[in-house]
Design an enzyme around this catalytic site. Sequence first.
Site, mmCIF file in Angstrom:
data_model
loop_
_atom_site.group_PDB
_atom_site.id
_atom_site.type_symbol
_atom_site.label_atom_id
_atom_site.label_comp_id
_atom_site.label_asym_id
_atom_site.label_seq_id
_atom_site.Cartn_x
_atom_site.Cartn_y
_atom_site.Cartn_z
ATOM 1 N N ASP A 108 0.848 -1.199 0.000
ATOM 2 C CA ASP A 108 0.000 0.000 0.000
ATOM 3 C C ASP A 108 0.882 1.247 0.000
ATOM 4 O O ASP A 108 2.031 1.216 0.429
ATOM 5 C CB ASP A 108 -0.930 0.037 1.217
ATOM 6 C CG ASP A 108 -2.170 0.905 0.975
ATOM 7 O OD1 ASP A 108 -3.275 0.338 0.825
ATOM 8 O OD2 ASP A 108 -2.038 2.143 0.906
ATOM 9 N N ASP A 124 4.077 2.695 -3.960
ATOM 10 C CA ASP A 124 3.068 3.164 -4.905
ATOM 11 C C ASP A 124 3.050 2.193 -6.086
ATOM 12 O O ASP A 124 4.035 2.093 -6.826
ATOM 13 C CB ASP A 124 3.442 4.582 -5.361
ATOM 14 C CG ASP A 124 2.452 5.156 -6.357
ATOM 15 O OD1 ASP A 124 1.534 4.426 -6.795
ATOM 16 O OD2 ASP A 124 2.600 6.347 -6.705
ATOM 17 N N LYS A 188 -10.876 -4.269 -7.836
ATOM 18 C CA LYS A 188 -11.996 -3.336 -7.689
ATOM 19 C C LYS A 188 -12.057 -2.485 -8.953
ATOM 20 O O LYS A 188 -11.051 -1.918 -9.374
ATOM 21 C CB LYS A 188 -11.736 -2.438 -6.469
ATOM 22 C CG LYS A 188 -12.947 -1.593 -6.082
ATOM 23 C CD LYS A 188 -12.563 -0.297 -5.388
ATOM 24 C CE LYS A 188 -11.935 -0.418 -4.035
ATOM 25 N NZ LYS A 188 -12.901 -0.537 -2.940
HETATM 26 C C1 LIG Z 1 -10.365 0.684 0.075
HETATM 27 S S1 LIG Z 1 -8.748 0.782 0.708
HETATM 28 C C2 LIG Z 1 -8.296 -0.930 0.807
HETATM 29 C C3 LIG Z 1 -8.934 -1.670 1.945
HETATM 30 C C4 LIG Z 1 -8.281 -3.022 2.170
HETATM 31 N N1 LIG Z 1 -8.515 -3.928 1.072
HETATM 32 C C5 LIG Z 1 -8.764 -3.687 3.427
HETATM 33 O O1 LIG Z 1 -9.357 -4.751 3.326
HETATM 34 O O2 LIG Z 1 -8.503 -3.175 4.528
HETATM 35 C C6 LIG Z 1 -7.858 1.326 -0.697
HETATM 36 C C7 LIG Z 1 -6.368 1.433 -0.497
HETATM 37 O O3 LIG Z 1 -5.755 1.645 -1.777
HETATM 38 C C8 LIG Z 1 -4.541 2.310 -1.521
HETATM 39 N N2 LIG Z 1 -3.978 2.840 -2.770
HETATM 40 C C9 LIG Z 1 -4.518 3.773 -3.582
HETATM 41 N N3 LIG Z 1 -3.683 4.035 -4.598
HETATM 42 C C10 LIG Z 1 -2.600 3.230 -4.441
HETATM 43 C C11 LIG Z 1 -1.386 3.064 -5.155
HETATM 44 N N4 LIG Z 1 -1.116 3.769 -6.273
HETATM 45 N N5 LIG Z 1 -0.470 2.177 -4.701
HETATM 46 C C12 LIG Z 1 -0.721 1.466 -3.563
HETATM 47 N N6 LIG Z 1 -1.856 1.593 -2.841
HETATM 48 C C13 LIG Z 1 -2.781 2.468 -3.264
HETATM 49 C C14 LIG Z 1 -4.945 3.373 -0.503
HETATM 50 O O4 LIG Z 1 -3.811 3.870 0.187
HETATM 51 C C15 LIG Z 1 -5.920 2.608 0.383
HETATM 52 O O5 LIG Z 1 -5.283 2.137 1.544
#
Ligand SMILES: C[S@@+](CC[C@H](N)C(=O)[O-])C[C@H]1O[C@@H](n2cnc3c(N)ncnc32)[C@H](O)[C@@H]1O
Length: 245
Positions: A108, A124, A188
Amino acid sequence: MAKKPGRSGGARRSGPSGRDLSVRVRTARRRKTSSTRWLQRQLNDPYVAAARREGYRSRAAYKLLQLDERFRFLKPGLTAVDLGAAPGGWTQVLIEALGPSGRVLAVDLVEVESLGGAEVMQADVSDPANAGRIRGALDGGADLVLSDMAPTTTGHRATDHLRIVALVEDALALAMDLLRPGGCFVAKVWQGGTEDRLLAAMKRHFTSVRHAKPPASRADSAEMYVVATGYRGGEANSRQTRGAD
Ligand SMILES: C[S@@+](CC[C@H](N)C(=O)[O-])C[C@H]1O[C@@H](n2cnc3c(N)ncnc32)[C@H](O)[C@@H]1O
């Protein structure tokens, strides 16, 4: 220490149970109406309550459990990469389902608080430099690449749509780089958001591509999931989905 999730009663359960006792939240003077609405929804959400009770870090855990209930892609001994893992609900489900012979790498942008049974990486996924880091950490590929990544929204529809599509593309590119033949990709996406080009790429590289909206996904959210199974692997698969497909 957080309690182990989902073990109560032996079998994994993918839905909340018990009485639904609604809570009304009064609008406090300094709380915005939108915050009050959010708070009320959280307090009355059976999945939030179930997650708290069963020791999951997020209600999102139930979405993965429900997807697996339908598509059966989680099996002991597999290696999985969980993209967008924070705070760790999906990671907890993976640790439990893949068991001690399995392997879970949780990635993440933000720090994922450590979890016994998973390796965590702050990176990232959209930065191509990190593909090598992730590949290096796995050493031998993966059977499952899952993405619950969601971009920060701007409120500007067209911009948000582009960001969402780009994240799915990044996840798919990484999946095609990491998956072993027969592997599975779960991501997703948003209703009407799996671009034709992206869908065509998935159909070419996987034997089956299906969409689903698990019951735990809020009805008022455009979120849904794509489940692509039977990765074909091999030479036909370019490392780049963007542009090439
Ligand atoms: C809806 S949350 C995920 C929830 C997780 N699946 C759980 O069960 O707890 C979405 C996550 O995507 C991450 N995210 C968004 N863009 C990202 C990227 N470019 N690289 C890594 N993580 C990313 C955000 O930091 C966030 O923590």
